[in-house]
Write a protein that holds these residues in place. Sequence first.
Motif, short mmCIF file in Angstrom:
data_model
loop_
_atom_site.label_atom_id
_atom_site.label_comp_id
_atom_site.label_asym_id
_atom_site.label_seq_id
_atom_site.Cartn_x
_atom_site.Cartn_y
_atom_site.Cartn_z
N UNK A 154 -26.33 -10.82 23.50
CA UNK A 154 -24.97 -11.18 23.11
C UNK A 154 -24.09 -9.94 22.99
N UNK A 155 -24.64 -8.86 22.44
CA UNK A 155 -23.88 -7.62 22.31
C UNK A 155 -23.53 -7.05 23.68
N UNK A 156 -24.50 -7.00 24.57
CA UNK A 156 -24.25 -6.46 25.92
C UNK A 156 -23.21 -7.31 26.64
N UNK A 157 -23.33 -8.63 26.54
CA UNK A 157 -22.37 -9.51 27.19
C UNK A 157 -20.97 -9.30 26.62
N UNK A 158 -20.88 -9.12 25.32
CA UNK A 158 -19.58 -8.87 24.69
C UNK A 158 -18.95 -7.58 25.20
N UNK A 159 -19.77 -6.54 25.33
CA UNK A 159 -19.25 -5.25 25.81
C UNK A 159 -18.81 -5.35 27.26
N UNK A 160 -19.62 -5.99 28.10
CA UNK A 160 -19.24 -6.13 29.51
C UNK A 160 -17.98 -6.97 29.65
N UNK A 161 -17.88 -8.03 28.87
CA UNK A 161 -16.70 -8.89 28.92
C UNK A 161 -15.45 -8.13 28.49
N UNK A 162 -15.56 -7.35 27.41
CA UNK A 162 -14.42 -6.58 26.93
C UNK A 162 -14.01 -5.53 27.94
N UNK A 163 -14.99 -4.86 28.54
CA UNK A 163 -14.69 -3.84 29.55
C UNK A 163 -14.03 -4.47 30.77
N UNK A 164 -14.49 -5.66 31.14
CA UNK A 164 -13.88 -6.38 32.26
C UNK A 164 -12.42 -6.69 31.98
N UNK A 165 -12.13 -7.16 30.77
CA UNK A 165 -10.75 -7.46 30.40
C UNK A 165 -9.88 -6.21 30.47
N UNK A 166 -10.43 -5.08 30.08
CA UNK A 166 -9.68 -3.82 30.14
C UNK A 166 -9.41 -3.42 31.59
N UNK A 167 -10.38 -3.62 32.48
CA UNK A 167 -10.19 -3.29 33.90
C UNK A 167 -9.13 -4.19 34.51
N UNK A 168 -9.18 -5.47 34.21
CA UNK A 168 -8.21 -6.40 34.77
C UNK A 168 -6.81 -6.14 34.23
N UNK A 169 -6.72 -5.72 32.97
CA UNK A 169 -5.42 -5.36 32.40
C UNK A 169 -4.85 -4.12 33.09
N UNK A 170 -5.71 -3.16 33.39
CA UNK A 170 -5.26 -1.96 34.10
C UNK A 170 -4.76 -2.31 35.50
N UNK A 171 -5.43 -3.23 36.16
CA UNK A 171 -4.99 -3.67 37.49
C UNK A 171 -3.61 -4.30 37.43
N UNK A 172 -3.35 -5.05 36.38
CA UNK A 172 -2.09 -5.78 36.27
C UNK A 172 -0.94 -4.91 35.75
N UNK A 173 -1.24 -3.69 35.35
CA UNK A 173 -0.23 -2.87 34.70
C UNK A 173 0.82 -2.33 35.66
N UNK A 174 0.47 -2.20 36.95
CA UNK A 174 1.41 -1.65 37.92
C UNK A 174 1.57 -0.15 37.74
N UNK A 175 2.49 0.42 38.49
CA UNK A 175 2.73 1.86 38.37
C UNK A 175 1.72 2.68 39.13
#
Length: 222
Positions: free
Chosen positions: A69-90
């Motif tokens: 559960x901890x590993x899945x939470x970390x991977x999920x959170x890191x994924x959200x951060x990557x997708x947010x960076x993609x959407x940031x533009x610039x």
Amino acid sequence: MTVTETARPGVPRPRADALRNRERIVAAARGLFVEFGSAVPLDDVARRAGVGNATLYRHFPDRDALVHAVVLAVVSSTTARAEAALASGGDPFVALREFTHAAADERMGALCLMISDSFDHHHPDLVACRERLDAAAGLLVRRAQDAGRMRSDVGLGDLVVALSQLTRPLPGTGPTTLDRFVHRHLDILLDGFEAPARSELTGSPVTLGDLRSQCGGAVNKP
């Protein structure tokens, strides 16, 4: 629905208080695992989460389930951060830099140390999340390279190796010591990833496939 609890057809959704308890347990376990390793007593996890031992074991019948559960939470959170960076533009290299610093805050290097040989790298929930992360992080790299902002002789695997090493505590130190240096040294590292290149690298760009073939599947996230 949290990243540590995946809905399945025919299975009732847990009550809100049960979900909150689960989230608290996972957050507490993650913090303690980073500080002391995954062998930390589960009583300590329950105490930090503010729940009883029975509540912990109701959600996680054994240590392996909690580690998953901890590993899945970390991977999920890191994924959200990557997708947010993609959407940031610039500037695409700025987006990659921001993601790299955000990923460092997930403490992947420290958490990798807790994964034992019995850990199920092929669990469907983890595989699905990891594939999303691979795609998002890979696209961040490609965008930066296509824009001429990132040197072409490096790969996503090079970034994963660097993140893993820089977010792993030094012997005899704890998270506080790590916090003092990790982002500073990441900036030094990322300056070396930026184009135009200032040196010629030995070898060839490292891919995630290269890492997994060498590490037996143990490397599963940037």
